[in-house]
Motif scaffolding. Structure first.
Motif, PDB file in Angstrom:
ATOM      1  N   SER A  55     -40.487  29.799   4.704  1.00  0.00           N
ATOM      2  CA  SER A  55     -39.674  30.948   5.087  1.00  0.00           C
ATOM      3  C   SER A  55     -39.133  30.825   6.496  1.00  0.00           C
ATOM      4  CB  SER A  55     -40.495  32.233   4.974  1.00  0.00           C
ATOM      5  OG  SER A  55     -41.627  32.116   5.824  1.00  0.00           O
ATOM      6  N   TYR A  56     -39.602  29.830   7.229  1.00  0.00           N
ATOM      7  CA  TYR A  56     -39.134  29.700   8.613  1.00  0.00           C
ATOM      8  C   TYR A  56     -37.771  29.018   8.652  1.00  0.00           C
ATOM      9  CZ  TYR A  56     -38.796  28.305  13.457  1.00  0.00           C
ATOM     10  OH  TYR A  56     -38.339  28.120  14.731  1.00  0.00           O
ATOM     11  N   THR A  57     -37.714  27.786   8.161  1.00  0.00           N
ATOM     12  CA  THR A  57     -36.437  27.067   8.226  1.00  0.00           C
ATOM     13  C   THR A  57     -35.675  27.112   6.903  1.00  0.00           C
ATOM     14  OG1 THR A  57     -37.447  25.013   7.511  1.00  0.00           O
ATOM     15  CG2 THR A  57     -37.338  25.413   9.890  1.00  0.00           C
ATOM     16  N   LEU A  58     -36.342  27.540   5.849  1.00  0.00           N
ATOM     17  CA  LEU A  58     -35.765  27.477   4.500  1.00  0.00           C
ATOM     18  C   LEU A  58     -35.377  26.052   4.114  1.00  0.00           C
ATOM     19  CD1 LEU A  58     -33.409  30.585   4.722  1.00  0.00           C
ATOM     20  CD2 LEU A  58     -35.694  30.477   3.714  1.00  0.00           C
ATOM     21  N   GLY A  59     -35.804  25.098   4.915  1.00  0.00           N
ATOM     22  CA  GLY A  59     -35.509  23.710   4.577  1.00  0.00           C
ATOM     23  C   GLY A  59     -34.039  23.369   4.553  1.00  0.00           C
ATOM     24  N   LEU A  60     -33.216  24.183   5.219  1.00  0.00           N
ATOM     25  CA  LEU A  60     -31.766  24.005   5.050  1.00  0.00           C
ATOM     26  C   LEU A  60     -31.289  22.683   5.637  1.00  0.00           C
ATOM     27  CD1 LEU A  60     -30.715  27.657   5.785  1.00  0.00           C
ATOM     28  CD2 LEU A  60     -30.396  26.425   3.648  1.00  0.00           C
ATOM     29  N   GLY A  61     -31.827  22.342   6.803  1.00  0.00           N
ATOM     30  CA  GLY A  61     -31.396  21.077   7.370  1.00  0.00           C
ATOM     31  C   GLY A  61     -31.756  19.918   6.462  1.00  0.00           C
ATOM     32  N   LEU A  62     -32.961  19.993   5.915  1.00  0.00           N
ATOM     33  CA  LEU A  62     -33.401  18.923   5.035  1.00  0.00           C
ATOM     34  C   LEU A  62     -32.548  18.861   3.775  1.00  0.00           C
ATOM     35  CD1 LEU A  62     -35.552  16.809   5.049  1.00  0.00           C
ATOM     36  CD2 LEU A  62     -37.073  18.372   3.842  1.00  0.00           C
ATOM     37  N   ILE A  63     -32.216  20.038   3.252  1.00  0.00           N
ATOM     38  CA  ILE A  63     -31.371  20.067   2.052  1.00  0.00           C
ATOM     39  C   ILE A  63     -30.021  19.412   2.349  1.00  0.00           C
ATOM     40  CG2 ILE A  63     -30.148  21.532   0.430  1.00  0.00           C
ATOM     41  CD1 ILE A  63     -32.382  23.506   0.604  1.00  0.00           C
TER      42      ILE A  63
ATOM     43  N   ALA B 190     -21.694  22.008  -1.967  1.00  0.00           N
ATOM     44  CA  ALA B 190     -22.977  22.592  -1.561  1.00  0.00           C
ATOM     45  C   ALA B 190     -23.287  22.246  -0.116  1.00  0.00           C
ATOM     46  CB  ALA B 190     -24.088  22.079  -2.477  1.00  0.00           C
ATOM     47  N   MET B 191     -22.954  21.019   0.283  1.00  0.00           N
ATOM     48  CA  MET B 191     -23.299  20.599   1.636  1.00  0.00           C
ATOM     49  C   MET B 191     -22.563  21.441   2.669  1.00  0.00           C
ATOM     50  SD  MET B 191     -23.255  16.839   3.248  1.00  0.00           S
ATOM     51  CE  MET B 191     -23.479  16.578   5.000  1.00  0.00           C
ATOM     52  N   VAL B 192     -21.282  21.710   2.421  1.00  0.00           N
ATOM     53  CA  VAL B 192     -20.541  22.544   3.377  1.00  0.00           C
ATOM     54  C   VAL B 192     -21.219  23.901   3.509  1.00  0.00           C
ATOM     55  CG1 VAL B 192     -18.358  23.701   3.811  1.00  0.00           C
ATOM     56  CG2 VAL B 192     -18.360  21.383   2.934  1.00  0.00           C
TER      57      VAL B 192
ATOM     58  N   LEU C 178     -25.155  27.601   6.419  1.00  0.00           N
ATOM     59  CA  LEU C 178     -26.373  28.420   6.417  1.00  0.00           C
ATOM     60  C   LEU C 178     -27.378  27.898   7.429  1.00  0.00           C
ATOM     61  CD1 LEU C 178     -26.957  29.018   2.607  1.00  0.00           C
ATOM     62  CD2 LEU C 178     -26.037  30.618   4.281  1.00  0.00           C
ATOM     63  N   HIS C 179     -27.465  26.584   7.534  1.00  0.00           N
ATOM     64  CA  HIS C 179     -28.385  25.973   8.487  1.00  0.00           C
ATOM     65  C   HIS C 179     -28.030  26.404   9.906  1.00  0.00           C
ATOM     66  CE1 HIS C 179     -30.945  22.954  10.348  1.00  0.00           C
ATOM     67  NE2 HIS C 179     -29.903  22.351  10.911  1.00  0.00           N
ATOM     68  N   MET C 180     -26.731  26.396  10.171  1.00  0.00           N
ATOM     69  CA  MET C 180     -26.288  26.832  11.503  1.00  0.00           C
ATOM     70  C   MET C 180     -26.692  28.292  11.753  1.00  0.00           C
ATOM     71  SD  MET C 180     -22.420  26.949  13.019  1.00  0.00           S
ATOM     72  CE  MET C 180     -21.825  28.170  11.880  1.00  0.00           C
ATOM     73  N   CYS C 181     -26.506  29.119  10.756  1.00  0.00           N
ATOM     74  CA  CYS C 181     -26.901  30.524  10.907  1.00  0.00           C
ATOM     75  C   CYS C 181     -28.405  30.647  11.143  1.00  0.00           C
ATOM     76  CB  CYS C 181     -26.514  31.319   9.650  1.00  0.00           C
ATOM     77  SG  CYS C 181     -24.747  31.440   9.385  1.00  0.00           S
ATOM     78  N   ARG C 182     -29.179  29.885  10.401  1.00  0.00           N
ATOM     79  CA  ARG C 182     -30.634  29.952  10.548  1.00  0.00           C
ATOM     80  C   ARG C 182     -31.011  29.573  11.969  1.00  0.00           C
ATOM     81  NH1 ARG C 182     -34.616  27.146  12.697  1.00  0.00           N
ATOM     82  NH2 ARG C 182     -34.047  25.190  11.673  1.00  0.00           N
TER      83      ARG C 182
ATOM     84  N   LEU D 277     -36.913  17.675  -2.310  1.00  0.00           N
ATOM     85  CA  LEU D 277     -35.991  16.676  -2.859  1.00  0.00           C
ATOM     86  C   LEU D 277     -35.876  16.821  -4.371  1.00  0.00           C
ATOM     87  CD1 LEU D 277     -34.233  14.124  -2.548  1.00  0.00           C
ATOM     88  CD2 LEU D 277     -36.313  12.774  -2.761  1.00  0.00           C
ATOM     89  N   LEU D 278     -36.993  17.000  -5.017  1.00  0.00           N
ATOM     90  CA  LEU D 278     -36.972  17.171  -6.468  1.00  0.00           C
ATOM     91  C   LEU D 278     -36.162  18.403  -6.851  1.00  0.00           C
ATOM     92  CD1 LEU D 278     -40.408  16.339  -8.088  1.00  0.00           C
ATOM     93  CD2 LEU D 278     -38.188  15.362  -8.577  1.00  0.00           C
ATOM     94  N   VAL D 279     -36.389  19.483  -6.117  1.00  0.00           N
ATOM     95  CA  VAL D 279     -35.645  20.706  -6.439  1.00  0.00           C
ATOM     96  C   VAL D 279     -34.152  20.459  -6.294  1.00  0.00           C
ATOM     97  CG1 VAL D 279     -35.157  23.045  -5.689  1.00  0.00           C
ATOM     98  CG2 VAL D 279     -37.517  22.277  -5.853  1.00  0.00           C
TER      99      VAL D 279
END
Lengths: 422, 664
Positions: A59-67, A120-122, A127-131, A301-303
């Protein structure tokens, strides 16, 4: 029998020797080995050996950068395979798309994955920037990383835009017409910028080749370099976190200037940061990266792969008729991430096409230097930063709103339409 | 207490589940590829061909399991239809079900698949390998769906560009419709030239027509004449008034002077006789009977002024330089009588005999009429001096067969928005598709409009390499000069006859070798007084009333110029040969079709006069090989030996009595 055992044992020993020459630390079974595996592997040593437990919270980073990184990887892999079948010269470009759709084994799924991963990447990068903003992750010492991130955002948009032209269909051609015209609205340099972008005055074979080289070589290389810098910075500065409870007074306390890092020790760095005394840190706060961090990353990654595959199998990437410079669709729309711009351009070419985007990028780049006060780092919507959060949220919402208007509420001649009446 | 360094059980479960899901989805990728439509279709075909073919033929058959395509780089097409249509060129599958059936007819013998593929004739998306994307039915984002059978001839026309391609009923008819309607006047239409245009020049029309007739005509041409070529321009009353004023003000060239004519002595009955001798109905229709080369004359007395008609018959080219009508050598009295016949007998009973006295001096009305004339593009068909520089008023029809049609192009909701429907509506009701369209209403019948749609759909955008196109050769203009040329121009021989393909189609006798076919003296007397050679023909050459000198000039030119050296030569004809020829004439039963003396059939020409009419070289060549000289002739080819042909020729050259058995 003993001969067989001897041969078997000799074989096994050889096998193990070969394995150890490749994987210096074998499959780790002790904690020390787990730490060693992380830092000795060329692939894995981007991770620290240990991480703070709370930094693993989804819930902290939502993994957005990794995604977004995973999506980038998928794009590179699918992109390289697509390059085997694509010819960057009209009209063979369009024929290549048809061949991919009908003839190439797995061609349709490949192309779909590439396109949906790109869209999706865009979105994920945004979203990552917003986070990062909402958790104050741009405060010192991470200011420059934010700037690198803005660079990556622009590169992502550039990559998506250059890739948009490659199918050479009506959708691609006219979207790039709109986009390059918006670029051309800049004062004094507009025509030159447009000429540089297209390699000429028209969108033709020259522009396609230029976009292809940009899309496959120049921009990816720049992106990889910036991603490397971005990751390096994250490792150096650690994942930002809320300040720990009052540390004991230590001379030369400069706490407060830098939010404390999640790492309790520096990695080959001279630091003038007051390191948290190891003994004070709760040992339970730290866990080994292997397996905790690694497992979460693999799961994510699997998700991502599962969702991408499902979407690619269910929904086909659009392909309209071959590009026809004599027939303009009405309305001609830019790619969706530029539709907000196009909506603003419909009010004023200069304001919408030049002023607003320039200001937006400028403000984004300067955010960490405009707001350096190290408050409210590491938590979502910290009350100390409510003003900044509100402003950013408002701007982000307006961006999304304007983009949605351009996507759904504009019809022929850019007139207002209600999407359910179409 | 140290926290466990193992991952929680929840993680392992998540991994397991996700892993399974991922494997399932990933295997879906493989299933989607290896269970594609074309693979299953080929598998079914494999079963079918095992049933249909014997093992030896099976072993020779091409292996399955791969995509098949025909690549035509010169037309930039790839056709993968044969991936599923596996029996298309194999007669063994004539009774199989789709998609394996053999191609019907003999089309594949004339259009080999490896040179033509499939989509050139059928349309559709050849690159596709499944039913839907191949555009068997229209799909979005593919503007060339497969043609339904009724429109397929349009694809023939893309390569076959001659005016009358063979075996294509709709295409040929459509091209004829386009040629007759004169679309080329307002639009650029590839394959059609402006030579076909026929509309009267209007620079002097003020002398010609009666104002009441003109108003009725402008309001609705087909109301006056059902076969009128002029379409209905949907003019408003004010426009008609303006146009009438403008046209009646056009008085550039006065008609020939008829002031000295005493109309009180005019005799309509004599006029009728002259009219009959001149065989005006060859070109003009009266009450539904006659030719269509010239305007209908049923009510011509209500249409034109008497003085103008006199001047026109006296010299048609004076008023209409390009007219097809010839200039008979009538006396003024004869013309007077004909005009009296026309103006008194051929009238519309409802119109008053004397035209109303009208004065048109309002210059503003004339100017508004001129603007109407320009706005509706009348100058396109009615060439008008002073307006020749104005371009074609309609859009170019190049690529009309590929024109993109949006649903917004239609104003009528209930129509399926296809290109063929749009063209059909445009031809039948042009004002219903776009509010400001100036295209007139032609009143095409549904069949004519459908045929024209097929012809228009054959006009594609992309140009084909020359190796793919067949076309008729362009005819060279034939415009003879000198004394001969002046006579040809006066009597308009080329309105009915042809030289090297150039000319009219009314006559079946081209001039190309006439000097080698007919004797000089016969020609001279025939030109002065044409007689029927075939009893059964409706069309006859009119009597021109030409002088003997004129006939001699023409006959001399024919004998000197229009010869075929292969038909010449002196042929030794002796009585012995003539006797053998007479026997052959009996044996072959020539009298069944030809009259000799008083008896014979009506199918072929009367041969009683051959000795005075025909030349022996021609007779011999004709008898030896009729089909060479006139393809499609009814004269059979008896496979005569040269000496037999000569014998028959000798016999025929002895015949020189006319039908009544009289010798000259």
């Amino acid at each position: 029998m003993s001969v067989l055992t001897a041969v078997g044992e000799r074989g096994l020993a050889t096998w193990r020797a070969v394995r150890r020459s490749i994987f210096r630390v074998g499959w780790p079974r002790t904690d020390k080995d787990r730490a060693a595996a992380m830092i000795s592997s060329v692939v894995l040593h981007v991770h620290p050996a240990k991480v703070q437990r709370h930094s693993l919270r989804a819930s902290y980073t939502l993994g957005l950068g990794l995604i977004s990184f995973y999506l980038f990887g998928v794009l590179i892999v699918t992109g390289v395979v697509l390059m085997l079948y694509y010819t960057p010269h009209p009209p063979d470009a369009y024929r290549s798309m048809k061949d991919l759709q009908f003839v190439v084994t797995f061609g349709l799924v490949l192309r779909n994955m590439h396109r949906w991963a790109a869209h999706a990447m865009v979105f994920v990068v945004f979203l990552h920037m917003c986070r990062v903003f909402f958790t104050g992750g741009y405060k010192g010492p991470r200011q420059f990383n934010w700037v690198v991130g803005v660079g990556l955002l622009l590169l992502t948009l550039g990559l998506s835009f250059t890739g948009y032209l490659l199918p050479w269909d009506q959708l691609a051609f006219w979207a790039i017409t709109v986009g390059s015209n918006i670029a051309g609205y800049a004062p004094w340099l507009g025509a030159e910028v447009k000429y540089l972008l297209l390699g000429g005055n028209v969108i033709g074979a020259g522009a396609l080749l230029r976009f292809y080289v940009l899309h496959c070589i120049i921009l990816p290389l720049l992106a990889i370099m910036l991603v490397a810098v971005h990751f390096y910075r994250v490792r150096k500065d650690g994942l930002s976190a809320p300040p720990l409870p009052e540390p004991p007074p230590v001379e030369e306390m400069v706490a407060g200037r830098f939010p404390p890092s999640t790492r309790s020790y520096g990695l080959m760095a001279l630091t003038d940061r007051p390191a948290q005394p190891v003994v004070e840190a709760e040992p339970d706060d730290e866990v080994l990266a292997w397996p905790h961090l690694l497992y979460r990353e693999l799961l994510l990654l699997l998700v991502v792969l599962v969702v991408l595959h499902a979407v690619a199998l269910l929904f086909n990437a659009p392909l309209e008729e071959i590009a026809d410079p004599t027939r303009t669709p009405n309305p001609a729309k830019a790619p969706w991430y530029f539709l907000g711009l196009q909506e603003l351009v419909s009010y004023s070419a200069f304001v919408g096409g030049v002023l607003v985007p320039t200001l937006m990028v400028l403000v984004l780049v300067l955010i960490p230097y405009l707001d350096p006060a190290p408050r409210g780092v590491g938590v979502w919507f910290a009350p100390e930063r409510s003003w900044a959060n509100r402003v950013f949220a408002a701007l982000a919402s307006v961006t999304i709103l304007v983009t949605l208007v351009g996507m759904f509420f504009r019809g022929p001649n850019w007139a207002w339409v209600w999407p359910w009446t179409q | 207490m140290r926290t466990p360094q193992r991952a929680a059980v929840g993680f392992h479960l998540a991994f397991a589940v996700l892993g399974v899901v991922f494997l399932a989805i990933f295997s879906w990728v493989f299933l989607k590829e290896y269970l594609t439509e074309w693979r299953t279709t080929q598998a079914q075909f494999d079963q079918l061909q095992r049933r249909v073919k014997d093992p030896h033929a099976l072993s020779l058959a091409a292996p399955l399991g791969d995509i098949r395509q025909v690549w035509l780089p010169d037309v930039d097409r790839v056709d993968r239809c044969t991936t599923c249509h596996l029996g298309i060129d194999d007669p063994a599958f004539a009774t199989a079900m789709e998609p394996y059936t053999t191609h019907p007819g003999t089309w594949l013998q004339t259009h080999a698949p490896d040179r033509f593929g499939c989509t050139i004739c059928h349309g559709g998306q050849g690159e596709a390998t499944d039913f839907r994307n191949a555009a068997h039915r229209p799909i979005p984002n593919w503007s060339d769906p497969m043609r339904p059978p009724e429109l397929m001839e349009a694809n023939c026309g893309t390569c076959h560009r001659e005016r009358r391609p063979s075996q294509t009923f709709w295409l040929e008819r459509g091209r004829e419709v386009i040629a007759n309607a004169g679309c080329i006047a307002c639009h650029d239409v590839p394959g059609f030239a402006l030579d076909d245009l026929r509309a009267p020049r209007l620079e002097s029309v003020g002398y010609k027509v009666r104002p009441d007739w003109l108003r009725k005509w402008l309001a609705d041409p087909k109301g006056y004449l059902l076969q009128a070529r002029m379409p209905n321009f949907r003019l408003e009353a004010a426009e008609i008034e303006g146009l009438t004023a403008f046209l009646l003000a056009q008085r550039e060239t006065a008609p020939l002077d008829s002031a000295g004519i005493d109309w009180s002595k005019a005799d309509p009955d004599r006029g009728r006789t002259v009219f009959g001798e001149a065989r005006c109905v060859t070109c003009h229709t009266i009450e539904g009977r006659g030719g269509t080369m010239g305007p209908e004359l049923t009510t011509v007395g209500s249409k034109v002024g008497r003085d103008w008609l006199f001047g026109f018959i006296k010299d048609p080219a004076h008023d209409q330089p390009g007219t097809l009508m010839l200039r008979y050598r009538f006396t003024d009295e004869q013309i007077r009588d004909v005009v009296a016949y026309l103006t008194e007998e051929l009238v519309d009973v409802e119109t008053p005999k004397t035209p109303p006295e009208v004065r048109y001096v309002d210059p503003k009305l004339v100017e508004s009429g001129r603007q109407t004339f320009v706005r509706h593009g009348c100058y396109s068909c009615h060439r008008f001096t002073g307006m020749m520089a104005l371009g074609k008023i309609g859009p170019s029809l190049v690529g009309i067969g590929d024109r993109a049609i949006e649903p917004t192009d239609f104003k009528i909701e209930a129509v399926v928005p296809t290109r063929s429907n749009w063209l059909f509506l445009k031809l039948r009701e042009p004002d219903r598709l776009a509010d400001e369209s100036r295209m007139p209403t032609y009143g095409f019948s549904e069949t004519d409009a459908a045929a024209a749609v097929v012809a228009l759909l054959s006009i594609r955008r992309a140009d084909l390499p020359a190796s793919r196109v067949t076309d008729q050769p362009r005819l060279a203009r034939y415009e003879p000069q000198g004394a001969f040329g002046a006579l040809v121009a006066r009597y308009r021989c080329l309105s009915c006859h042809q030289v090297r393909g150039w000319g009219g189609e009314l006559s079946t006798v081209p001039f190309d070798r006439i000097g080698s076919q007919l004797q000089h003296s016969y020609l001279v007397s025939y030109l002065q007084l044409p007689s029927a050679v075939r009893v059964s023909l409706e069309e006859r050459m009119p009597q021109f009333h030409m002088t003997r000198e004129e006939a001699e000039t023409l006959a001399d030119y024919f004998a000197d110029v229009f010869v075929d050296d292969s038909l010449g030569g002196d042929i030794q004809l002796d009585a012995e040969a003539a006797r053998r020829g007479e026997q052959l004439f009996q044996t072959l039963g020539c009298r069944g079709c030809h009259i000799v003396g008083r008896t014979g059939g009506y199918v072929g020409p009367d041969l009683s006069d051959s000795g005075r009419r025909l030349k022996p070289g021609w007779i011999e060549a004709w008898l030896s090989e009729p089909g060479k000289w006139k393809p499609g002739t009814l004269q059979p080819n008896y496979g005569l030996k040269p000496e037999e042909a000569r014998a028959l020729t000798a016999y025929l050259m002895t015949l020189s009595t006319d039908r009544s058995g009289r010798k000259p």
